[in-house]
Design a protein around this motif. Structure first.
Motif, PDB file in Angstrom:
ATOM      1  N   ILE A  63      15.010  38.970  52.041  1.00  0.00           N
ATOM      2  CA  ILE A  63      15.400  40.336  51.050  1.00  0.00           C
ATOM      3  C   ILE A  63      14.291  41.497  50.669  1.00  0.00           C
ATOM      4  O   ILE A  63      14.262  42.756  51.192  1.00  0.00           O
ATOM      5  N   ASP A  64      13.073  40.625  50.980  1.00  0.00           N
ATOM      6  CA  ASP A  64      11.432  41.381  50.633  1.00  0.00           C
ATOM      7  C   ASP A  64      11.370  42.700  52.023  1.00  0.00           C
ATOM      8  O   ASP A  64      10.684  43.468  52.224  1.00  0.00           O
ATOM      9  N   LEU A 121      13.957  42.567  54.139  1.00  0.00           N
ATOM     10  CA  LEU A 121      14.555  43.308  54.381  1.00  0.00           C
ATOM     11  C   LEU A 121      14.183  45.389  54.144  1.00  0.00           C
ATOM     12  O   LEU A 121      14.388  46.194  54.168  1.00  0.00           O
ATOM     13  N   GLY A 122      13.266  45.107  52.753  1.00  0.00           N
ATOM     14  CA  GLY A 122      13.523  45.786  52.313  1.00  0.00           C
ATOM     15  C   GLY A 122      12.506  47.303  53.610  1.00  0.00           C
ATOM     16  O   GLY A 122      12.613  48.148  53.597  1.00  0.00           O
ATOM     17  N   TRP A 172      11.783  46.304  56.562  1.00  0.00           N
ATOM     18  CA  TRP A 172      12.963  47.290  57.988  1.00  0.00           C
ATOM     19  C   TRP A 172      13.914  48.415  57.627  1.00  0.00           C
ATOM     20  O   TRP A 172      13.663  48.779  58.375  1.00  0.00           O
ATOM     21  N   ALA A 173      14.496  47.931  56.574  1.00  0.00           N
ATOM     22  CA  ALA A 173      15.023  49.570  55.885  1.00  0.00           C
ATOM     23  C   ALA A 173      14.201  50.554  56.051  1.00  0.00           C
ATOM     24  O   ALA A 173      14.879  51.222  56.746  1.00  0.00           O
ATOM     25  N   LEU A 174      13.202  50.867  55.684  1.00  0.00           N
ATOM     26  CA  LEU A 174      12.237  51.849  55.853  1.00  0.00           C
ATOM     27  C   LEU A 174      12.029  52.186  57.312  1.00  0.00           C
ATOM     28  O   LEU A 174      11.793  52.865  56.949  1.00  0.00           O
TER      29      LEU A 174
END
Lengths: 267, 263
Positions: free
Chosen positions: A39-40, A42-43, A45-47
């Motif tokens: 999840i860490d 994923l943040g 990647w989203a940015l």
């Protein structure tokens, strides 16, 4: 020395065997850690998905930084549980028993536990690192692989050093201080991004006080053949992981001072 | 009702005792806020296209998250975990109150005092020195307070369901890790939800987690206009109702199969 190593492995095998008694719990916790650290990332990647890039850095390059620090932190975290929970050892007087044994205190504390469930986080960090290593544009070479290994070893040393310092503070405060978490967890979080994006006071902190940049950002520049906006010479980029080992040595010296200062709580 | 009020107020006063922990937590939270803001600032410095939020809004968003952090449903009640493992949960069953609302009150108490202790100083410090803007109008402030109240109740309802799940899992370790991760990412604590990819926005808007953090924060900074605040409140209320109904049903089923662990 060799004897100490053998003793350490004996300690560790006891710890591992005791944790393996609760196999279902071990599996569940490992999987949980794998997901939560995923999840860490994923943040991040989203940015990158939203902004396209970060001051000339691509997602794969930042993934290399992230993977390096994540693997180093996980090794250190798994090894240093004894120091992380050292306040309990001081409070209930167990440290007195360690002092009367004819072995070094560091060896005994670090031999208390090797936290096996961290294997989940290690898997996640390694996966990101392998993906990044495969996806970056700069070509790989034997010296670069060596530099990567040295950087991870140096990073592990710094984090172990920080955990030792955290434990050392218990000699004075008895309680473990939350403020050290800022350095360990906060250091891991911020150093996963290129150092050049931070403000100068913050950069200096992670170069000169807690030299995490030396085991992550600088060697990564050499591996990626990335231009450094801070203008560090190539020599520095290749030799900086040594700073990590120096940091550990300093931390061990501080620990010795702490032991001399130790007064039992009497419980 | 009186019984629940007594439970909340007694536990509230207990939580107020941990002032030193709150002070240490404030320092940690400030440091985290700085790290997050420096990272977002760097991303914005080279952003090509216009973004769904301005950098000023993101800064306020981060500080609101740091201020309200103690409210999020990221853990089950530690006391309840101990109780269920030790068998003392039997005493909870003996009390002449409804078990669901008893645990709900515990959750309210555990969230309210730490949130107040952390939020007030954080608002002052971040507001004076670090770019947390005040709401644009009294109307916005009132709407934010309403959304915040909804977020608080929703958060308690989620955490009560987590507590109830202990009746099945006993240790609660796995549920806790997964839930805290999900709540963290999907409520906007890692990055503000509007910055997620556009295709994800629909799912994020549906899930309950945005109601505990993202939605009230965006009301605060005017990113959600006043005439759309009712959507936020309706979303929160619908999920609260769902969690309460499911929670009460689960309590009934869980108690029927509960085996108290020893004495």
């Amino acid at each position: 020395m060799l004897d100490d190593v053998r003793l350490y492995f004996k300690y560790i095998s006891v710890s591992v065997r005791s944790q393996m008694q609760y196999r279902a719990s071990f599996v569940m916790q490992s999987v949980g850690q794998l997901l939560i650290t995923g999840i860490d990332f994923l943040g991040i990647w989203a940015l990158f998905d939203r902004f396209g890039g970060l001051e000339g850095w691509t997602l794969t390059e930042v993934a290399l930084l992230y993977g390096m620090v994540s693997v180093a932190f996980t090794f250190a975290d798994a090894m240093s549980a004894g120091f992380d929970l050292f306040s309990a050892t001081v409070r209930n007087g167990d440290f007195d028993r360690m002092l009367v044994r004819p072995r070094s205190t560091v060896l005994q504390v670090i031999g208390q536990e090797l936290t096996m469930r961290r294997v989940g986080r290690l898997a996640q960090g390694t996966a990101v690192l392998v993906w990044a290593a495969w996806a970056i544009e700069a070509p790989w070479s034997a010296p670069k692989a060596l530099l990567l290994a040295a950087a991870i070893a140096g990073g592990t040393s710094i984090f172990v050093g920080l955990f030792i310092l955290q434990g050392t503070m218990c000699f004075w405060t008895t309680e473990s201080l939350e403020i050290m978490n800022t350095l360990t967890y906060g250091g891991r979080e911020s150093i996963s991004y290129p150092l050049s994006i931070f403000r100068p006071w913050f950069r200096r902190f992670f170069i000169f006080v807690v030299p995490l940049a030396a085991v992550n950002y600088f060697p990564a520049l050499a591996i990626l053949e990335h231009e450094d906006p801070l203008g560090t010479p190539v020599v520095v980029q290749w030799s900086s992981p040594l700073v990590g080992f120096a940091f550990l040595l300093v931390a061990l010296q501080v620990w010795k001072i702490g032991v001399r200062h130790y007064r039992s709580t009497g419980s | 009702m009186k019984a629940y009020r007594a439970i909340v107020s007694a536990r509230f006063r207990m939580m107020l005792q941990y002032r030193a922990a709150a002070a240490a937590g404030l320092g940690t939270q400030l440091f985290w806020g700085f790290i997050r803001i420096m990272i977002f600032t760097a991303f914005y410095r080279f952003a090509k296209a216009p973004q769904p939020m301005t950098l000023e809004q993101v800064v306020s968003y981060v500080w609101l998250g740091q201020a309200m952090f103690a409210m999020l449903p990221w853990s089950v009640e530690p006391d309840l975990r101990v109780m269920i493992r030790s068998g003392n949960v039997a005493y909870e069953l003996l009390r002449p109150v409804d078990l669901y609302w008893l645990w709900f009150s515990r959750s309210v108490a555990r969230r309210s005092a730490p949130t107040l202790l952390r939020a007030v100083p954080m608002f002052i410090i971040a507001g004076l020195f670090f770019g947390l803007r005040a709401p644009q109008s009294v109307g916005v402030a009132a709407a934010w307070l309403a959304a915040m109240a909804g977020a608080f109740v929703l958060s308690c309802a989620i955490s009560t369901i987590l507590s109830i799940s202990l009746l099945w899992t006993v240790s609660g370790e796995g549920v806790m890790v997964l839930m805290s991760g999900a709540a963290w990412l999907l409520s906007g604590m890692i990055i503000p939800l509007p910055l997620f990819p556009d295709w994800a926005q629909g799912i994020l808007a549906f899930l309950p987690f945005r109601g505990v953090a993202d939605a009230p924060y965006r009301v605060y900074m005017g990113n959600i206009p006043l005439n759309e605040v009712w959507v936020v409140l309706a979303h929160q209320l619908a999920w609260i109702a769902a969690f309460v109904v499911v929670g009460r049903a689960l309590v009934g089923r869980g108690l029927r199969r509960l085996a108290v662990q020893g004495g």
